[in-house]
Design an enzyme around this catalytic site. Sequence first.
Site, short mmCIF file in Angstrom:
data_model
loop_
_atom_site.label_atom_id
_atom_site.label_comp_id
_atom_site.label_asym_id
_atom_site.label_seq_id
_atom_site.Cartn_x
_atom_site.Cartn_y
_atom_site.Cartn_z
N ALA A 23 1.00 -1.17 -0.10
CA ALA A 23 -0.02 0.03 -0.13
C ALA A 23 0.94 1.38 -0.06
O ALA A 23 0.89 2.16 0.76
CB ALA A 23 -1.00 0.02 1.33
N HIS A 28 6.89 6.13 1.80
CA HIS A 28 7.83 4.84 1.20
C HIS A 28 8.65 5.42 0.21
O HIS A 28 10.00 5.00 0.11
CB HIS A 28 6.79 3.85 0.73
CG HIS A 28 5.96 3.00 1.63
ND1 HIS A 28 4.54 3.13 1.64
CD2 HIS A 28 6.11 2.08 2.77
CE1 HIS A 28 4.06 2.48 2.60
NE2 HIS A 28 5.06 1.93 3.38
N LYS A 140 7.83 8.02 11.37
CA LYS A 140 6.31 8.21 11.93
C LYS A 140 6.20 7.11 12.98
O LYS A 140 5.64 7.12 13.76
CB LYS A 140 5.33 7.99 10.67
CG LYS A 140 3.81 8.22 11.36
CD LYS A 140 2.77 7.92 10.18
CE LYS A 140 2.74 6.40 9.62
NZ LYS A 140 2.20 5.82 10.74
N SER A 177 -0.63 4.09 5.32
CA SER A 177 -1.52 3.38 4.43
C SER A 177 -2.79 3.25 5.40
O SER A 177 -3.92 3.11 4.54
CB SER A 177 -0.68 2.02 4.41
OG SER A 177 0.45 2.13 4.03
#
Length: 284
Positions: A23, A28, A140, A177
């Site tokens: 996802a 990313h 994160k 995601s």
Amino acid sequence: MKEKARQARAENRIIGLVPTMGALHDGHASLIARAKRECSPVIASIFVNPKQFGPSEDFAKYPRSFETDCEKLRQAGVDALLAPEAAEVYPKGFSTYVHVEGLSEKLEGRSRPGHFRGVSTVVLKLLEIVQPHRAYFGRKDAQQARLITHMARDLNLDSEIVVCPIVREPDGLALSSRNAYLNREERKAATVLVGALQAAKQELGAGHRDALHLASTLRRKLDSEPLAAVDYAAVVDAESFEPVVRVSCACYVLLAVFIGKTRLIDNLYVEPKAPGSDELVFHL
Ligand code: PAF
């Protein structure tokens, strides 16, 4: 994959690994871009790891977009993809786990029992298979990044763990995601997390270093959003993840908040400008 990685090492190439659960989003992409700057080959993995989801969590509905992900990886110039089946990663009779004591039990670990055991186990396996020189993780998931760094040190792994900045939407929402679960109203409400962190940053900038004061600033902001239910809002030491009384060393301001049924996390990393300095540098 082991054979390919072995070959790359024999050619004295620097291997970068970007582990993901698919996802893929721009967070990313930023990990891959950094890996591309520092390594060749860059290997990505996609594996929605069942062992890091609790029985009542979102494993079944976790967003899966394998074809789109592969296209994104190709365009980003990733050299190889490791996308194993669960039965390959956890063959029948699998019974060996890694447990990072202490860090696994706090905050995220307390809210999600067993989560970090699943994370550390699968990450160790990925690091063992690829044996990358560097492996890239997003900030994160600050506690995850810390846990993996700690595990790599404790187990003398040869991989350097690289922690990369949070990537945010234009309105500040940290990319995740899980943002895909939010409906329109919830998506708007979700900015309350970054709003609360900005309020804490402002207070810190104005010289308020007291953790209780910061916690009440966070609470006030989060409580102003009717769709938000706070799981935790904490100010912790960036190494131990133990609560601090005052922000005088590198710290995280950490949030875990339900927006409707979706649990989101975000954080602000704060460090002294120089050792012993009272001036702080903020990483949102
Ligand atoms: O952050 C993630 O996507 C996952 O926790 C990770 C590190 C790929 C392990 O499954």
